[in-house]
Motif scaffolding. Structure first.
Motif, PDB file in Angstrom:
ATOM      1  N   THR A  36       0.836  -1.191   0.000  1.00 47.08           N
ATOM      2  CA  THR A  36       0.000   0.000   0.000  1.00 47.08           C
ATOM      3  C   THR A  36       0.877   1.250   0.000  1.00 47.08           C
ATOM      4  N   GLU A  37       0.326   2.336  -0.532  1.00 43.77           N
ATOM      5  CA  GLU A  37       1.033   3.578  -0.837  1.00 43.77           C
ATOM      6  C   GLU A  37       2.125   3.360  -1.881  1.00 43.77           C
ATOM      7  N   PHE A  38       1.939   2.358  -2.723  1.00 42.22           N
ATOM      8  CA  PHE A  38       2.770   2.198  -3.916  1.00 42.22           C
ATOM      9  C   PHE A  38       2.460   3.341  -4.873  1.00 42.22           C
ATOM     10  N   ARG A  39       3.465   3.777  -5.634  1.00 40.74           N
ATOM     11  CA  ARG A  39       3.249   4.782  -6.676  1.00 40.74           C
ATOM     12  C   ARG A  39       3.838   4.280  -7.993  1.00 40.74           C
ATOM     13  N   ALA A  40       3.079   4.495  -9.068  1.00 42.13           N
ATOM     14  CA  ALA A  40       3.487   3.999 -10.386  1.00 42.13           C
ATOM     15  C   ALA A  40       4.413   5.015 -11.067  1.00 42.13           C
ATOM     16  N   LEU A  51      10.828  -7.103  -7.176  1.00 45.28           N
ATOM     17  CA  LEU A  51       9.900  -8.194  -6.902  1.00 45.28           C
ATOM     18  C   LEU A  51       9.829  -9.155  -8.085  1.00 45.28           C
ATOM     19  N   GLU A  52       9.729  -8.619  -9.275  1.00 42.63           N
ATOM     20  CA  GLU A  52       9.609  -9.468 -10.459  1.00 42.63           C
ATOM     21  C   GLU A  52      10.892 -10.262 -10.691  1.00 42.63           C
ATOM     22  N   GLY A  53      12.030  -9.672 -10.355  1.00 46.06           N
ATOM     23  CA  GLY A  53      13.293 -10.390 -10.467  1.00 46.06           C
ATOM     24  C   GLY A  53      13.384 -11.567  -9.519  1.00 46.06           C
ATOM     25  N   ALA A  54      12.589 -11.523  -8.440  1.00 52.06           N
ATOM     26  CA  ALA A  54      12.558 -12.619  -7.458  1.00 52.06           C
ATOM     27  C   ALA A  54      11.455 -13.623  -7.757  1.00 52.06           C
ATOM     28  N   GLY A  55      10.779 -13.468  -8.902  1.00 49.44           N
ATOM     29  CA  GLY A  55       9.797 -14.463  -9.320  1.00 49.44           C
ATOM     30  C   GLY A  55       8.344 -14.083  -9.123  1.00 49.44           C
ATOM     31  N   TYR A  56       8.076 -12.838  -8.748  1.00 48.21           N
ATOM     32  CA  TYR A  56       6.701 -12.405  -8.555  1.00 48.21           C
ATOM     33  C   TYR A  56       6.101 -11.848  -9.848  1.00 48.21           C
ATOM     34  N   THR A  57       4.814 -12.093 -10.042  1.00 47.73           N
ATOM     35  CA  THR A  57       4.006 -11.371 -11.014  1.00 47.73           C
ATOM     36  C   THR A  57       3.324 -10.232 -10.283  1.00 47.73           C
ATOM     37  N   THR A  58       3.287  -9.037 -10.892  1.00 45.10           N
ATOM     38  CA  THR A  58       2.736  -7.879 -10.197  1.00 45.10           C
ATOM     39  C   THR A  58       1.577  -7.260 -10.973  1.00 45.10           C
ATOM     40  N   SER A  59       0.721  -6.564 -10.241  1.00 40.28           N
ATOM     41  CA  SER A  59      -0.407  -5.861 -10.845  1.00 40.28           C
ATOM     42  C   SER A  59      -0.752  -4.650  -9.993  1.00 40.28           C
ATOM     43  N   HIS A  60      -1.068  -3.543 -10.663  1.00 44.29           N
ATOM     44  CA  HIS A  60      -1.524  -2.346  -9.953  1.00 44.29           C
ATOM     45  C   HIS A  60      -2.405  -1.539 -10.894  1.00 44.29           C
ATOM     46  N   PRO A  61      -3.242  -0.653 -10.354  1.00 37.20           N
ATOM     47  CA  PRO A  61      -4.079   0.180 -11.207  1.00 37.20           C
ATOM     48  C   PRO A  61      -3.231   1.132 -12.055  1.00 37.20           C
ATOM     49  N   ASP A  62      -3.737   1.474 -13.209  1.00 31.17           N
ATOM     50  CA  ASP A  62      -3.081   2.453 -14.082  1.00 31.17           C
ATOM     51  C   ASP A  62      -3.569   3.836 -13.671  1.00 31.17           C
ATOM     52  N   VAL A  63      -2.862   4.441 -12.718  1.00 35.78           N
ATOM     53  CA  VAL A  63      -3.279   5.727 -12.171  1.00 35.78           C
ATOM     54  C   VAL A  63      -2.120   6.716 -12.243  1.00 35.78           C
ATOM     55  N   ASP A  64      -2.419   7.969 -11.972  1.00 38.93           N
ATOM     56  CA  ASP A  64      -1.418   9.028 -11.993  1.00 38.93           C
ATOM     57  C   ASP A  64      -0.245   8.677 -11.079  1.00 38.93           C
ATOM     58  N   SER A  65       0.948   8.967 -11.545  1.00 33.36           N
ATOM     59  CA  SER A  65       2.159   8.576 -10.809  1.00 33.36           C
ATOM     60  C   SER A  65       2.313   9.287  -9.471  1.00 33.36           C
ATOM     61  N   LYS A  66       1.545  10.350  -9.248  1.00 28.06           N
ATOM     62  CA  LYS A  66       1.632  11.063  -7.974  1.00 28.06           C
ATOM     63  C   LYS A  66       0.672  10.513  -6.927  1.00 28.06           C
ATOM     64  N   LEU A  67      -0.203   9.602  -7.335  1.00 22.45           N
ATOM     65  CA  LEU A  67      -1.201   9.063  -6.419  1.00 22.45           C
ATOM     66  C   LEU A  67      -0.669   7.856  -5.655  1.00 22.45           C
ATOM     67  N   ASN A  68      -0.986   7.779  -4.372  1.00 20.94           N
ATOM     68  CA  ASN A  68      -0.768   6.544  -3.629  1.00 20.94           C
ATOM     69  C   ASN A  68      -1.786   5.510  -4.097  1.00 20.94           C
ATOM     70  N   THR A  69      -1.314   4.295  -4.310  1.00 18.59           N
ATOM     71  CA  THR A  69      -2.207   3.232  -4.740  1.00 18.59           C
ATOM     72  C   THR A  69      -1.748   1.912  -4.118  1.00 18.59           C
ATOM     73  N   ASP A  86     -16.554   0.293 -10.613  1.00 19.37           N
ATOM     74  CA  ASP A  86     -16.442   1.349 -11.622  1.00 19.37           C
ATOM     75  C   ASP A  86     -16.826   2.701 -11.055  1.00 19.37           C
ATOM     76  N   GLN A  87     -17.493   2.724  -9.916  1.00 19.73           N
ATOM     77  CA  GLN A  87     -17.946   3.977  -9.319  1.00 19.73           C
ATOM     78  C   GLN A  87     -16.952   4.553  -8.306  1.00 19.73           C
ATOM     79  N   LEU A  88     -15.892   3.803  -8.005  1.00 17.71           N
ATOM     80  CA  LEU A  88     -14.907   4.235  -7.023  1.00 17.71           C
ATOM     81  C   LEU A  88     -13.518   4.240  -7.644  1.00 17.71           C
ATOM     82  N   ASP A  89     -12.645   5.069  -7.103  1.00 18.31           N
ATOM     83  CA  ASP A  89     -11.294   5.160  -7.652  1.00 18.31           C
ATOM     84  C   ASP A  89     -10.533   3.851  -7.450  1.00 18.31           C
TER      85      ASP A  89
END
Length: 232
Positions: A36-40, A51-69, A86-89
């Motif tokens: 949590t509080e990841f930023r893209a 993480l991916e180099g250690a064997g993880y697959t990752t996923s996150h929302p496509d949001v503004d790079s300044k937003l915590n996600t 669809d009604q919430l960020d």
């Protein structure tokens, strides 16, 4: 087969302690990580590459790079991922199908802005087959989940309402009378339990342990403690 789930809030994208936080999360040796509080942004890309180099697959929302996600990482792959509503960020609620388990990563907004997100989870999460809700919920009850001297939570009834909808607060189920906090206010140094894992009954019955890791907070890598659960 055992499954380890871990979550950690990395504070504003982890920009001050990126490598230490990535190493911390890899050290949990978890099957599923919720960040949590990841930023893209560039820092987030470096974190994700570790993480991916250690064997993880990752996923996150496509949001503004300044937003915590949120970011979900899985060593068992991610079959698909989607916004909870669809009604919430999407940066606050992001879902993933991982093998036979559906996980929703949660990073609640502050103050009253979080209430519609809580209401959505209470109304729809169980019905939509979400088995694990993991992350920073920014709310607790005004009894054991906060220092008696600390400010009162907004929406203190929300965790119990979510539980009534069909979820178990894993940590509290194992520590029914314990005061233990995952974040401390500044100023004041009052403790609050903000980080949770809520599980469906089927998943909760598999839990063998759920404990906080206070080291990343105490070491100054972030301002939150980690939370790790083991499912048998």
């Amino acid at each position: 087969m055992t499954t380890t789930i871990a979550t950690l809030n990395i504070r504003h994208g982890g920009r001050k302690s990126t490598d230490a936080l990535a190493s911390r999360m890899l050290g949990y040796d978890a099957d599923v990580l919720v960040v949590t509080e990841f930023r893209a942004n560039e820092v987030g890309s470096r974190f994700r590459t570790r993480l991916e180099g250690a064997g993880y697959t990752t996923s996150h929302p496509d949001v503004d790079s300044k937003l915590n996600t949120v970011l979900i990482a899985s060593r068992r792959g991610i079959d698909r991922s989607w916004p909870f509503s669809d009604q919430l960020d999407a940066n606050h609620l992001w879902c993933a199908q991982i093998a036979d388990m559906t996980v929703c990563a949660v990073y609640m907004p502050q103050r009253t802005a979080k209430l519609p997100y809580w209401e959505a989870l209470i109304a729809h999460a169980r019905r939509e087959g979400i088995e694990l809700l993991v992350g920073d919920f920014n709310t607790g009850n005004n009894d054991l989940d906060k220092d008696p001297k600390g400010a009162k939570f907004i929406g203190p009834e929300m965790p119990s309402r979510l539980a009534a909808s069909g979820y178990t607060d894993i940590w509290r189920s194992l520590h029914p009378h314990t005061r233990e906090y995952s974040w401390y206010s500044r100023p004041g140094n009052n403790g609050f339990r903000l980080d949770y894992m809520f599980a469906s009954l089927e998943v909760a019955n598999r839990v063998t342990s759920c404990e906080f890791d206070h080291v990343p907070r105490q070491a100054g890598e972030t301002d939150h403690s980690g939370l790790i659960a083991l499912l048998g």
